[in-house]
Design an enzyme around this catalytic site. Sequence first.
Site, PDB file in Angstrom:
ATOM      1  N   GLU A 159      -0.582   3.726 -10.479  1.00  0.00           N
ATOM      2  CA  GLU A 159      -0.116   4.526  -9.229  1.00  0.00           C
ATOM      3  C   GLU A 159       0.638   5.723  -9.853  1.00  0.00           C
ATOM      4  O   GLU A 159       1.056   5.859 -10.832  1.00  0.00           O
ATOM      5  CB  GLU A 159       0.924   3.870  -8.593  1.00  0.00           C
ATOM      6  CG  GLU A 159       0.716   2.604  -7.902  1.00  0.00           C
ATOM      7  CD  GLU A 159       1.744   2.104  -7.131  1.00  0.00           C
ATOM      8  OE1 GLU A 159       2.554   2.670  -6.454  1.00  0.00           O
ATOM      9  OE2 GLU A 159       1.668   0.545  -6.953  1.00  0.00           O
ATOM     10  N   GLU A 200       5.187  -4.153 -10.187  1.00  0.00           N
ATOM     11  CA  GLU A 200       6.512  -3.598 -10.115  1.00  0.00           C
ATOM     12  C   GLU A 200       7.640  -4.607  -9.925  1.00  0.00           C
ATOM     13  O   GLU A 200       8.423  -4.838  -8.918  1.00  0.00           O
ATOM     14  CB  GLU A 200       6.939  -2.316  -9.190  1.00  0.00           C
ATOM     15  CG  GLU A 200       6.072  -1.352  -9.288  1.00  0.00           C
ATOM     16  CD  GLU A 200       6.306  -0.006  -8.361  1.00  0.00           C
ATOM     17  OE1 GLU A 200       6.911  -0.295  -7.735  1.00  0.00           O
ATOM     18  OE2 GLU A 200       5.832   1.135  -8.910  1.00  0.00           O
TER      19      GLU A 200
HETATM   20  C1  BGC Z   1       5.031   0.678  -4.923  1.00  0.00           C
HETATM   21  C2  BGC Z   1       3.798   1.407  -3.755  1.00  0.00           C
HETATM   22  C3  BGC Z   1       4.567   2.247  -2.960  1.00  0.00           C
HETATM   23  C4  BGC Z   1       4.749   3.473  -3.733  1.00  0.00           C
HETATM   24  C5  BGC Z   1       5.442   4.785  -3.185  1.00  0.00           C
HETATM   25  C6  BGC Z   1       5.401   2.143  -5.798  1.00  0.00           C
HETATM   26  O1  BGC Z   1       6.649   1.746  -6.085  1.00  0.00           O
HETATM   27  O2  BGC Z   1       3.878   0.109  -5.724  1.00  0.00           O
HETATM   28  O3  BGC Z   1       3.702  -0.043  -2.948  1.00  0.00           O
HETATM   29  O4  BGC Z   1       4.145   2.562  -1.523  1.00  0.00           O
HETATM   30  O5  BGC Z   1       5.312   3.057  -4.971  1.00  0.00           O
HETATM   31  O6  BGC Z   1       6.440   4.236  -2.542  1.00  0.00           O
END
Ligand code: BGC
Length: 438
Positions: A343, A163
């Site tokens: 993610e 990101e």
């Molecule tokens: C990030 C993580 C973070 C997650 C939840 C993403 O933006 O890569 O490190 O914990 O979102 O906020």
Amino acid sequence: MRDSSFSKAFLWGAAAASAQIEGGWKDGGRTPSIWDMATKKQVKHGETCHTACDHFHRWKEDVALMKEMGLKSYRFSISWSRVIPEEGKVNPEGLKFYSDLVDELIANGIEPLVTIFHWDLPMWVYKKGGWLSESIVPLFREYTKVVVEALSDRVKWWMTINEPGCFIMNGYMQGAHAPFKHDYLALSKLTRNCMLAHAASVKAIRQYAKQPVKVGIAFSTGAWIPENETPAEIEKARRLSMEEGSGLIGNRWWMDPMLAGKPVRAYGIYASHEKDMAEIAQPLDFIGLNIYTSYNYADWGSNQRPAPGTPRNALGWVIDERCMYWNVRFVYERYKLPIMITENGLAAHDMVSLDGKVHDPKRADFIKRYLGQLKRAANEGIPLLGYQHWSVMDNFEWAEGYDPRFGLVYVDFTTGKRIIKDSAWDYKHIIETNGAEL
Ligand code: BGC
């Protein structure tokens, strides 16, 4: 098993990042990162990531939990300052930690997916100017080389940076993440250094890899959801997602240069110049997308406000699973590369019930909602490589500390005790049936 539109090789997994889970901040020859130096005022309740989940000491137990949950892959990141604690010095103990972890994962049938940089910039790099200085490009290249030489005989999947938009916006402009700066004027420079470092890293991975590898990057992303599915509404949502509406930390700013070699200028600021394009647009094998919420309600570029009572997670982010489908579709249509969901997950205030278990029906429901939308994309033939749930375990949620819990595994941060949450068992069933029932 019933047929599923997800491929047989689909990587069902979960993700985490070094600073958020490892702890052991001074152990094994590691030096501090910018996140270790955050002050009590900068992180909620004055919490720190110095111990976090203590994964640095409990990694074997954690891999055993991953196996128990049926994960087929695990996306983790490397702590730069564990591997290179000071300029020019490689730390064999740090490398051994990751090498042992990779062995353990493979021995348990779990595919390791490595992110080289997930925000924990070493203090020594920061002191040399960090992302504000072009000197980070050769440093990042060297760091990549060291990691790739140590792990690529076993690790096939690589992501350079997690990101870019998020850590630059939060860390250097809005002052919400380490290093807590407010330097909007540096955006152009930061963007360029980050993109050149990514490119140098991609080249180093390909040059030093000991086997054929898959190289990508993980973007924080989102999409506008069309009001209805008429061609005009879809076109509007596409334009807003991928063109004018996607804002400074949005899709186009990062993706157009890195994925399509197209320079971008927005708000009178250059993200990237024509002269750098040949270098920046290194060919990639896949695009990693971190998908949580839709752009319709985001603070940037939108006047829409969600209706009162709209479902939100514990961080206030609107829950709207349709963003999974539209995000994947718009990004695929524009860049035509296979996609991995790197993610996706739900922050909640989970707690241990009187029966000693962690009941998290909202997360179980969230997973089904979002995966159902991912399946729609798979049904339409979009090449999807995997889904890494965020997160494998509750962890240090950056400046929000430990309150928002994202894990499939509950962590008691006082004792270190882990408990597999109910949602993980549902996820396990989804994995075992390759998403056939979604
Ligand atoms: C990030 C993580 C973070 C997650 C939840 C993403 O933006 O890569 O490190 O914990 O979102 O906020």
